[in-house]
Design an enzyme around this catalytic site. Structure first.
Site, PDB file in Angstrom:
ATOM      1  CG  MET A 165      68.840  26.061   6.176  1.00 28.15           C
ATOM      2  SD  MET A 165      70.404  24.035   5.810  1.00 28.15           S
ATOM      3  CE  MET A 165      71.815  25.045   5.426  1.00 28.15           C
ATOM      4  N   GLY A 166      69.528  29.145   9.230  1.00 27.60           N
ATOM      5  CA  GLY A 166      70.230  30.676  10.200  1.00 27.60           C
ATOM      6  C   GLY A 166      71.795  30.429   9.816  1.00 27.60           C
ATOM      7  CB  SER A 183      76.319  30.235   7.334  1.00 25.06           C
ATOM      8  OG  SER A 183      74.611  31.204   7.074  1.00 25.06           O
ATOM      9  CG  HIS A 241      70.980  34.887   6.070  1.00 21.89           C
ATOM     10  ND1 HIS A 241      71.646  34.669   6.506  1.00 21.89           N
ATOM     11  CD2 HIS A 241      70.215  33.251   4.842  1.00 21.89           C
ATOM     12  CE1 HIS A 241      71.709  32.685   6.150  1.00 21.89           C
ATOM     13  NE2 HIS A 241      71.206  32.658   5.758  1.00 21.89           N
ATOM     14  CG  ASP A 278      71.792  28.932  -2.067  1.00 24.79           C
ATOM     15  OD1 ASP A 278      72.559  28.757  -1.510  1.00 24.79           O
ATOM     16  OD2 ASP A 278      71.692  29.855  -1.132  1.00 24.79           O
ATOM     17  CG  LEU A 286      70.066  34.962   9.934  1.00 23.27           C
ATOM     18  CD1 LEU A 286      69.122  35.765  10.964  1.00 23.27           C
ATOM     19  CD2 LEU A 286      69.324  34.236   9.412  1.00 23.27           C
ATOM     20  CG  HIS A 287      75.876  35.837   5.576  1.00 19.89           C
ATOM     21  ND1 HIS A 287      74.543  36.114   4.369  1.00 19.89           N
ATOM     22  CD2 HIS A 287      74.981  34.494   5.747  1.00 19.89           C
ATOM     23  CE1 HIS A 287      74.269  35.089   3.722  1.00 19.89           C
ATOM     24  NE2 HIS A 287      74.723  33.968   4.550  1.00 19.89           N
ATOM     25  CD  GLN A 292      67.978  26.838  -1.787  1.00 16.00           C
ATOM     26  OE1 GLN A 292      68.559  25.675  -1.071  1.00 16.00           O
ATOM     27  NE2 GLN A 292      67.859  27.559  -1.324  1.00 16.00           N
ATOM     28  N   GLY A 315      67.343  33.997  -1.997  1.00 15.41           N
ATOM     29  CA  GLY A 315      68.753  34.103  -2.695  1.00 15.41           C
ATOM     30  C   GLY A 315      69.216  33.573  -4.166  1.00 15.41           C
TER      31      GLY A 315
END
Ligand code: AMP
Length: 284
Positions: free
Chosen positions: A28-29, A191, A35, A155, A31-32, A158, A152
């Site tokens: 979802m952008g 984020s 990601h 999550d 970024l860190h 997910q 990742g």
């Protein structure tokens, strides 16, 4: 080379032209390093990697932070570029649709529900969340047709939901789970960490510290389960926990009698920000 794509038509045309297998990283952008670790892994395995940046409205509840979710495309593209520096043989295609209708055209009315897994823990606190996630990921898989997709373990639920969807629907993609990237003191990168004040950031360490305490008490042994559960009961006296639970790592069942691997999942609220984390533990 980094190429940005903003429309589904352009994406499909490009995908049609690329004959080789590709990796895919959905995000979802904002970024860190978490990601970017997924991107780095994908680039180790593929010369061509698709990377999506899309704040998916379907996975946010009506009172959640969809409107204020950080959108930082220029900065994100710079970070992607920095990962590619000195690697002329690699290409990253960033799919960043400017309009949600590129992904869900008007009248789009299907939803994917991974039944059992989606309704516990995070799914119980956020009804409809995993349907939103599975639906967008399915749609992106369909458009991008990746050979492997990188998620990742931050999550974790997910990751399990997507893995189950891929199995059940026989989708031709391998799901790769990647380790959690943390700050030096243990806070998992997210984020949403930027919603925290400096004081809250310090307090937020209680999440990782609690996971570690329980893991230490469990010490990998079924014989210590009762003790670990007592400790969890004590910790969740703090009303800021949404949940802190030990579950089977394969299917998230609370029954751990036959489990060989367990996951300790927690969500701790700092003000209105929900911080997710988990540990993966062996159990003998
Ligand atoms: P998001 O942009 O939050 O939807 O995350 C996109 C992907 O990055 C998901 O697969 C996340 O699990 C993964 N991710 C987010 N934070 C981390 C982290 N700290 N370490 C590893 N992966 C992460």
């Amino acid at each position: 080379m980094v190429k940005i794509i903003t429309t589904t038509q352009e994406l499909q045309e490009l995908r049609g032209k690329l004959k080789r297998a590709a990796g895919f990283v959905p995000t979802m952008g904002n970024l860190h390093a978490g990601h970017l670790s997924l991107l780095q892994q994908a680039l180790q395995e593929y010369d061509e990697v698709f990377f999506s940046i899309f704040v998916n409205p379907k996975q946010f509840g009506p009172n959640e932070d969809f409107g204020k979710y950080p959108r930082t495309l220029t900065q994100d593209l710079e970070l992607i570029q920095s990962v590619l520096a000195g690697r002329p043989d690699k290409a990253v295609y960033v799919f960043a649709p400017t309009d949600p209708s590129e992904i869900f055209p008007a009248g789009y009315d299907s939803s994917i529900s991974v039944c059992g897994l989606s309704h516990w823990l995070e799914g119980k606190v956020r009804p409809g969340h995993f349907e939103g996630v599975a639906t967008v990921v399915y749609r992106l898989f369909e458009l991008i047709k990746p050979e492997r997709a990188y998620f990742g373990l931050k999550d974790y639920q997910q990751y399990l939901v997507i893995r189950q969807m891929v199995r059940d629907l026989c989708l031709p993609v391998q799901i790769i789970g990647m380790p959690i990237i943390r700050e030096a003191e243990g806070l998992a990168l997210s984020s949403r960490n930027q919603y925290l004040s400096p004081e809250q950031r310090k307090q937020a360490l209680v999440l990782f510290e609690s996971l570690q305490k329980v893991a230490h008490t469990l010490n990998g042994k079924k014989a210590n389960l009762d003790q670990a559960r007592d400790m969890i009961r004590e910790l969740i006296q703090d009303p800021n926990w949404d949940y802190l639970e030990l579950r089977d790592a394969e299917n998230l069942s609370p029954d751990l009698n036959t489990s060989q691997r367990v996951t300790l999942l927690g969500v701790y609220r700092m003000g209105t920000t929900r911080l997710l984390d988990n540990l993966q533990l062996e159990l003998a």
